[in-house]
Design a protein around this motif. Sequence first.
Motif, PDB file in Angstrom:
ATOM      1  N   GLU A   1      39.632 -29.300  45.795  1.00  0.00           N
ATOM      2  CA  GLU A   1      38.943 -29.238  47.081  1.00  0.00           C
ATOM      3  C   GLU A   1      37.932 -30.379  47.116  1.00  0.00           C
ATOM      4  O   GLU A   1      37.152 -30.547  46.172  1.00  0.00           O
ATOM      5  CB  GLU A   1      38.234 -27.897  47.255  1.00  0.00           C
ATOM      6  CG  GLU A   1      39.197 -26.728  47.296  1.00  0.00           C
ATOM      7  CD  GLU A   1      38.502 -25.393  47.505  1.00  0.00           C
ATOM      8  OE1 GLU A   1      37.402 -25.366  48.102  1.00  0.00           O
ATOM      9  OE2 GLU A   1      39.060 -24.375  47.065  1.00  0.00           O
TER      10      GLU A   1
ATOM     11  N   ARG B   1      46.881 -21.363  51.013  1.00  0.00           N
ATOM     12  CA  ARG B   1      45.964 -20.530  50.225  1.00  0.00           C
ATOM     13  C   ARG B   1      44.546 -20.861  50.686  1.00  0.00           C
ATOM     14  O   ARG B   1      44.189 -22.031  50.780  1.00  0.00           O
ATOM     15  CB  ARG B   1      46.104 -20.847  48.736  1.00  0.00           C
ATOM     16  CG  ARG B   1      45.003 -20.175  47.895  1.00  0.00           C
ATOM     17  CD  ARG B   1      44.999 -20.618  46.445  1.00  0.00           C
ATOM     18  NE  ARG B   1      46.033 -19.864  45.750  1.00  0.00           N
ATOM     19  CZ  ARG B   1      46.823 -20.382  44.829  1.00  0.00           C
ATOM     20  NH1 ARG B   1      46.738 -21.650  44.499  1.00  0.00           N
ATOM     21  NH2 ARG B   1      47.730 -19.642  44.229  1.00  0.00           N
ATOM     22  N   LYS B   2      43.765 -19.838  50.977  1.00  0.00           N
ATOM     23  CA  LYS B   2      42.384 -20.059  51.410  1.00  0.00           C
ATOM     24  C   LYS B   2      41.630 -20.800  50.311  1.00  0.00           C
ATOM     25  O   LYS B   2      41.675 -20.419  49.142  1.00  0.00           O
ATOM     26  CB  LYS B   2      41.712 -18.723  51.712  1.00  0.00           C
ATOM     27  CG  LYS B   2      40.314 -18.862  52.275  1.00  0.00           C
ATOM     28  CD  LYS B   2      39.787 -17.534  52.766  1.00  0.00           C
ATOM     29  CE  LYS B   2      38.367 -17.558  53.245  1.00  0.00           C
ATOM     30  NZ  LYS B   2      37.785 -18.749  53.700  1.00  0.00           N
ATOM     31  N   SER B   3      40.967 -21.858  50.694  1.00  0.00           N
ATOM     32  CA  SER B   3      40.157 -22.615  49.748  1.00  0.00           C
ATOM     33  C   SER B   3      38.860 -21.869  49.484  1.00  0.00           C
ATOM     34  O   SER B   3      38.428 -21.030  50.280  1.00  0.00           O
ATOM     35  CB  SER B   3      39.863 -24.010  50.305  1.00  0.00           C
ATOM     36  OG  SER B   3      41.060 -24.757  50.405  1.00  0.00           O
TER      37      SER B   3
ATOM     38  N   LYS C   1      37.139 -25.906  54.230  1.00  0.00           N
ATOM     39  CA  LYS C   1      37.910 -25.159  55.234  1.00  0.00           C
ATOM     40  C   LYS C   1      39.418 -25.389  55.167  1.00  0.00           C
ATOM     41  O   LYS C   1      40.184 -24.451  55.343  1.00  0.00           O
ATOM     42  CB  LYS C   1      37.389 -25.466  56.638  1.00  0.00           C
ATOM     43  CG  LYS C   1      36.035 -24.841  56.896  1.00  0.00           C
ATOM     44  CD  LYS C   1      35.555 -25.062  58.305  1.00  0.00           C
ATOM     45  CE  LYS C   1      34.180 -24.452  58.479  1.00  0.00           C
ATOM     46  NZ  LYS C   1      33.627 -24.684  59.796  1.00  0.00           N
TER      47      LYS C   1
ATOM     48  N   PRO D   1      43.131 -25.368  54.011  1.00  0.00           N
ATOM     49  CA  PRO D   1      43.776 -24.568  52.979  1.00  0.00           C
ATOM     50  C   PRO D   1      44.428 -25.435  51.904  1.00  0.00           C
ATOM     51  O   PRO D   1      44.749 -26.594  52.129  1.00  0.00           O
ATOM     52  CB  PRO D   1      44.839 -23.783  53.750  1.00  0.00           C
ATOM     53  CG  PRO D   1      45.178 -24.672  54.910  1.00  0.00           C
ATOM     54  CD  PRO D   1      43.893 -25.378  55.269  1.00  0.00           C
TER      55      PRO D   1
END
Length: 155
Positions: A88, A70-72, A76, A78
Amino acid sequence: AVCFNPMILAFFPIPYKNPGEPKDSFKNIEATGEFVINVSTKTIVSQINQSSAKYDYGVSEFEKTGLTPRKSVIVKPPAVAESPINFECKVEKIVRLGEDQGGADAIFGRVVHIRVDDDIIDDYRIDIEKLQPIARLAGNWYAELGNLFEIPRPE
C-alpha cells in the motif's frame, strides 16, 4: 524498489491509453494520491494480462479479470487478493518523462503498509521459489524466473 528508508517503490507506466488520454491508473493515482502495488505471479498471469486491455474509464478491472478486491489497511484503493504480496503506497512524487509517445510517468510511492501471505515465508524471509513472481516486459512478453542461485556477500 528505489530505497528502503523510507521504503519507496516506483513504476513507470506509459502516460497514455490513447493519444492525449491519460491511463486510468494514472488518473486514479493523481486524484487520490494513493495506490497499491500487487506482486504478479505465474498463477494469475492470464488475469494480469487481461487487466491491460483498454477499458473505458470507470470499468472495473476486477470484474473483467475475475480477480478479487481486498480491502486495504491504510489506503483507499483495494489490493488484489490473489496476489501474495501487496504494497500500500501514498504518492511521494510523480515525474513526467516525455510528453509524446514513448514517454513514461515515473510514479514513486512511499510504502505505508505491506501484506505478505504466510505460505511464502520461510525462516522470516520471502521464499522466491514459492512466490513464483513474473515480470511484464515489452509488448506481449512476460518472464518468469529461470535458474536461481545464491552468492554470499563478502565480509
